[in-house]
Scaffold this motif. Sequence first.
Motif: not given
Length: 157
Positions: A89-110
């Motif tokens: 509605g605001l005309g913004l692009s959005y991206e869906l990020v899976t838990p696996k994507q962000w967890q691998v980069m930041t915390t590992g996969r717990q």
Amino acid sequence: MANKMLLIAFDPGKTGGYATMDTSLATPLIEWGAMPLVGKDFDGRTIRTLMEDCDKVFIEKVTSFACMGQFSAFQFGTGWGILQGIAVGLGLSYELVTPKQWQVMTTGRQKGAEGKNQSRAMAMQLFPECAKECKLKSNDGIAEAILIAEYARRNLV
């Protein structure tokens, strides 16, 4: 200094959270908090206000769990849909990020409680300014929104 981009990330559950980052700053985390609610419902007006000055929105791509009842699963998906709808509605692009994507980069996969504790610890390590909120177990959604934002920032720069 990096090009300025204001991004916002969401952990979309009712116990979730949001985090806003400015990619041009040395300390990019500028705002964070619990998912805005009015009573037990998502506060679309506040969410819209949080998003309106941002360049891009990142939303955790969640699915319901087998142990959820139909009502709980429907409510869980409602927040996800509200976030996407406001962004569109605001005309913004959005991206869906899976838990696996962000967890691998930041915390590992717990997963489970250990994963939530690890998310809170990592958010506080990376951004000590959020320690007051992230030290509370009930605020794991805020910590995870911060880590989703950090994942987004690292992938944009």
